[in-house]
Design a protein around this motif. Sequence first.
Motif, PDB file in Angstrom:
ATOM      1  N   MET A   1       0.429  12.077   5.968  1.00  0.00           N
ATOM      2  CA  MET A   1      -0.271  10.837   5.630  1.00  0.00           C
ATOM      3  C   MET A   1       0.188   9.752   6.594  1.00  0.00           C
ATOM      4  O   MET A   1       1.374   9.584   6.844  1.00  0.00           O
ATOM      5  CB  MET A   1       0.044  10.456   4.177  1.00  0.00           C
ATOM      6  N   LYS A   2      -0.765   9.012   7.106  1.00  0.00           N
ATOM      7  CA  LYS A   2      -0.459   7.955   8.069  1.00  0.00           C
ATOM      8  C   LYS A   2       0.198   6.764   7.372  1.00  0.00           C
ATOM      9  O   LYS A   2      -0.034   6.523   6.187  1.00  0.00           O
ATOM     10  CB  LYS A   2      -1.738   7.510   8.770  1.00  0.00           C
ATOM     11  N   PRO A   3       0.998   5.993   8.122  1.00  0.00           N
ATOM     12  CA  PRO A   3       1.653   4.827   7.530  1.00  0.00           C
ATOM     13  C   PRO A   3       0.677   3.829   6.900  1.00  0.00           C
ATOM     14  O   PRO A   3       0.963   3.259   5.848  1.00  0.00           O
ATOM     15  CB  PRO A   3       2.393   4.194   8.710  1.00  0.00           C
ATOM     16  N   ALA A   4      -0.493   3.642   7.515  1.00  0.00           N
ATOM     17  CA  ALA A   4      -1.490   2.723   6.940  1.00  0.00           C
ATOM     18  C   ALA A   4      -1.943   3.213   5.571  1.00  0.00           C
ATOM     19  O   ALA A   4      -2.126   2.415   4.646  1.00  0.00           O
ATOM     20  CB  ALA A   4      -2.686   2.588   7.877  1.00  0.00           C
ATOM     21  N   ASP A   5      -2.101   4.532   5.443  1.00  0.00           N
ATOM     22  CA  ASP A   5      -2.508   5.095   4.153  1.00  0.00           C
ATOM     23  C   ASP A   5      -1.410   4.913   3.107  1.00  0.00           C
ATOM     24  O   ASP A   5      -1.692   4.591   1.958  1.00  0.00           O
ATOM     25  CB  ASP A   5      -2.858   6.575   4.301  1.00  0.00           C
ATOM     26  N   ARG A   6      -0.180   5.114   3.512  1.00  0.00           N
ATOM     27  CA  ARG A   6       0.940   4.913   2.579  1.00  0.00           C
ATOM     28  C   ARG A   6       1.021   3.458   2.124  1.00  0.00           C
ATOM     29  O   ARG A   6       1.269   3.179   0.955  1.00  0.00           O
ATOM     30  CB  ARG A   6       2.254   5.332   3.225  1.00  0.00           C
ATOM     31  N   LEU A   7       0.804   2.546   3.058  1.00  0.00           N
ATOM     32  CA  LEU A   7       0.828   1.122   2.727  1.00  0.00           C
ATOM     33  C   LEU A   7      -0.289   0.774   1.739  1.00  0.00           C
ATOM     34  O   LEU A   7      -0.064   0.070   0.748  1.00  0.00           O
ATOM     35  CB  LEU A   7       0.712   0.287   4.002  1.00  0.00           C
ATOM     36  N   LEU A   8      -1.482   1.287   1.993  1.00  0.00           N
ATOM     37  CA  LEU A   8      -2.607   1.038   1.085  1.00  0.00           C
ATOM     38  C   LEU A   8      -2.373   1.687  -0.279  1.00  0.00           C
ATOM     39  O   LEU A   8      -2.687   1.098  -1.315  1.00  0.00           O
ATOM     40  CB  LEU A   8      -3.911   1.541   1.699  1.00  0.00           C
ATOM     41  N   LEU A   9      -1.802   2.878  -0.279  1.00  0.00           N
ATOM     42  CA  LEU A   9      -1.485   3.559  -1.534  1.00  0.00           C
ATOM     43  C   LEU A   9      -0.474   2.749  -2.338  1.00  0.00           C
ATOM     44  O   LEU A   9      -0.643   2.536  -3.545  1.00  0.00           O
ATOM     45  CB  LEU A   9      -0.946   4.954  -1.230  1.00  0.00           C
ATOM     46  N   ALA A  10       0.562   2.271  -1.667  1.00  0.00           N
ATOM     47  CA  ALA A  10       1.574   1.439  -2.340  1.00  0.00           C
ATOM     48  C   ALA A  10       0.941   0.153  -2.861  1.00  0.00           C
ATOM     49  O   ALA A  10       1.239  -0.293  -3.983  1.00  0.00           O
ATOM     50  CB  ALA A  10       2.719   1.117  -1.383  1.00  0.00           C
ATOM     51  N   PHE A  11       0.047  -0.447  -2.072  1.00  0.00           N
ATOM     52  CA  PHE A  11      -0.605  -1.667  -2.518  1.00  0.00           C
ATOM     53  C   PHE A  11      -1.469  -1.404  -3.743  1.00  0.00           C
ATOM     54  O   PHE A  11      -1.517  -2.218  -4.668  1.00  0.00           O
ATOM     55  CB  PHE A  11      -1.442  -2.308  -1.412  1.00  0.00           C
ATOM     56  N   GLY A  12      -2.179  -0.276  -3.766  1.00  0.00           N
ATOM     57  CA  GLY A  12      -2.991   0.069  -4.928  1.00  0.00           C
ATOM     58  C   GLY A  12      -2.153   0.169  -6.187  1.00  0.00           C
ATOM     59  O   GLY A  12      -2.534  -0.333  -7.251  1.00  0.00           O
ATOM     60  N   GLY A  13      -0.991   0.797  -6.069  1.00  0.00           N
ATOM     61  CA  GLY A  13      -0.075   0.877  -7.215  1.00  0.00           C
ATOM     62  C   GLY A  13       0.435  -0.493  -7.628  1.00  0.00           C
ATOM     63  O   GLY A  13       0.505  -0.809  -8.818  1.00  0.00           O
ATOM     64  N   LEU A  14       0.779  -1.306  -6.653  1.00  0.00           N
ATOM     65  CA  LEU A  14       1.270  -2.657  -6.943  1.00  0.00           C
ATOM     66  C   LEU A  14       0.181  -3.507  -7.584  1.00  0.00           C
ATOM     67  O   LEU A  14       0.445  -4.273  -8.513  1.00  0.00           O
ATOM     68  CB  LEU A  14       1.774  -3.320  -5.656  1.00  0.00           C
ATOM     69  N   ALA A  15      -1.053  -3.359  -7.124  1.00  0.00           N
ATOM     70  CA  ALA A  15      -2.161  -4.108  -7.712  1.00  0.00           C
ATOM     71  C   ALA A  15      -2.345  -3.738  -9.180  1.00  0.00           C
ATOM     72  O   ALA A  15      -2.575  -4.607 -10.030  1.00  0.00           O
ATOM     73  CB  ALA A  15      -3.456  -3.868  -6.928  1.00  0.00           C
ATOM     74  N   LEU A  52      -9.981   5.425  -2.338  1.00  0.00           N
ATOM     75  CA  LEU A  52     -10.331   5.388  -0.916  1.00  0.00           C
ATOM     76  C   LEU A  52      -9.245   6.044  -0.070  1.00  0.00           C
ATOM     77  O   LEU A  52      -9.551   6.767   0.889  1.00  0.00           O
ATOM     78  CB  LEU A  52     -10.594   3.953  -0.461  1.00  0.00           C
ATOM     79  N   VAL A  53      -7.988   5.824  -0.420  1.00  0.00           N
ATOM     80  CA  VAL A  53      -6.902   6.490   0.306  1.00  0.00           C
ATOM     81  C   VAL A  53      -7.001   8.002   0.111  1.00  0.00           C
ATOM     82  O   VAL A  53      -6.830   8.774   1.061  1.00  0.00           O
ATOM     83  CB  VAL A  53      -5.521   5.958  -0.149  1.00  0.00           C
ATOM     84  N   ALA A  54      -7.291   8.440  -1.105  1.00  0.00           N
ATOM     85  CA  ALA A  54      -7.432   9.871  -1.370  1.00  0.00           C
ATOM     86  C   ALA A  54      -8.597  10.468  -0.586  1.00  0.00           C
ATOM     87  O   ALA A  54      -8.493  11.584  -0.056  1.00  0.00           O
ATOM     88  CB  ALA A  54      -7.609  10.110  -2.868  1.00  0.00           C
ATOM     89  N   LEU A  55      -9.704   9.738  -0.500  1.00  0.00           N
ATOM     90  CA  LEU A  55     -10.851  10.222   0.283  1.00  0.00           C
ATOM     91  C   LEU A  55     -10.486  10.345   1.758  1.00  0.00           C
ATOM     92  O   LEU A  55     -10.889  11.301   2.426  1.00  0.00           O
ATOM     93  CB  LEU A  55     -12.045   9.282   0.112  1.00  0.00           C
ATOM     94  N   ARG A  67     -10.493   3.560   5.607  1.00  0.00           N
ATOM     95  CA  ARG A  67      -9.283   2.717   5.651  1.00  0.00           C
ATOM     96  C   ARG A  67      -9.653   1.238   5.741  1.00  0.00           C
ATOM     97  O   ARG A  67      -9.028   0.398   5.109  1.00  0.00           O
ATOM     98  CB  ARG A  67      -8.416   3.087   6.848  1.00  0.00           C
ATOM     99  N   LEU A  68     -10.647   0.944   6.551  1.00  0.00           N
ATOM    100  CA  LEU A  68     -11.090  -0.440   6.700  1.00  0.00           C
ATOM    101  C   LEU A  68     -11.643  -0.974   5.375  1.00  0.00           C
ATOM    102  O   LEU A  68     -11.375  -2.116   5.001  1.00  0.00           O
ATOM    103  CB  LEU A  68     -12.136  -0.539   7.817  1.00  0.00           C
ATOM    104  N   ALA A  69     -12.381  -0.141   4.656  1.00  0.00           N
ATOM    105  CA  ALA A  69     -12.897  -0.538   3.343  1.00  0.00           C
ATOM    106  C   ALA A  69     -11.742  -0.825   2.385  1.00  0.00           C
ATOM    107  O   ALA A  69     -11.734  -1.845   1.687  1.00  0.00           O
ATOM    108  CB  ALA A  69     -13.795   0.552   2.772  1.00  0.00           C
ATOM    109  N   ALA A  70     -10.749   0.055   2.360  1.00  0.00           N
ATOM    110  CA  ALA A  70      -9.585  -0.137   1.481  1.00  0.00           C
ATOM    111  C   ALA A  70      -8.808  -1.388   1.869  1.00  0.00           C
ATOM    112  O   ALA A  70      -8.352  -2.151   1.000  1.00  0.00           O
ATOM    113  CB  ALA A  70      -8.683   1.092   1.520  1.00  0.00           C
ATOM    114  N   ALA A  71      -8.659  -1.618   3.167  1.00  0.00           N
ATOM    115  CA  ALA A  71      -7.936  -2.809   3.629  1.00  0.00           C
ATOM    116  C   ALA A  71      -8.686  -4.080   3.259  1.00  0.00           C
ATOM    117  O   ALA A  71      -8.069  -5.076   2.848  1.00  0.00           O
ATOM    118  CB  ALA A  71      -7.715  -2.738   5.139  1.00  0.00           C
ATOM    119  N   ALA A  72     -10.013  -4.061   3.381  1.00  0.00           N
ATOM    120  CA  ALA A  72     -10.799  -5.233   2.992  1.00  0.00           C
ATOM    121  C   ALA A  72     -10.640  -5.511   1.504  1.00  0.00           C
ATOM    122  O   ALA A  72     -10.493  -6.669   1.084  1.00  0.00           O
ATOM    123  CB  ALA A  72     -12.268  -5.028   3.349  1.00  0.00           C
ATOM    124  N   LEU A  73     -10.650  -4.458   0.687  1.00  0.00           N
ATOM    125  CA  LEU A  73     -10.426  -4.640  -0.749  1.00  0.00           C
ATOM    126  C   LEU A  73      -9.036  -5.206  -1.006  1.00  0.00           C
ATOM    127  O   LEU A  73      -8.871  -6.115  -1.836  1.00  0.00           O
ATOM    128  CB  LEU A  73     -10.595  -3.318  -1.502  1.00  0.00           C
TER     129      LEU A  73
END
Length: 124
Positions: A1-15, A52-55, A67-73
Amino acid sequence: MKPADRLLLAFGGLAGLLGVAASAAAAHMAGTESLKTAAQFLLFHAPAILALVALTASGATHPMATRLAAAALAVGVILFCGDLALRALQGTALFPMAAPTGGVLLMAGWGLAAVAAFIPTKGR
């Protein structure tokens, strides 16, 4: 998993965590309608970001577009919910036009997620 995906995954959990916390705080405070709205937006968008990260990880959608969609969210949630929560808890705005800017980013993120479904991926 790329670092950007891990960051987005962590953000999803934090949200999700912050959505539950904001819901609890709003339940115990008077006059916190905007905090309730922030909590709802956090709780609605947390699973969307995780999905989105899972997809992206599964290769089902175009990775960069997803990734761009997840980052925009994620950025949209930060701006929109951050502004509403700050107004409810401290009576001050994050910065002028933070909530509307966040709202536009949320709409863009959902639009990008829809577009990502139709962009061909390698080998599919």
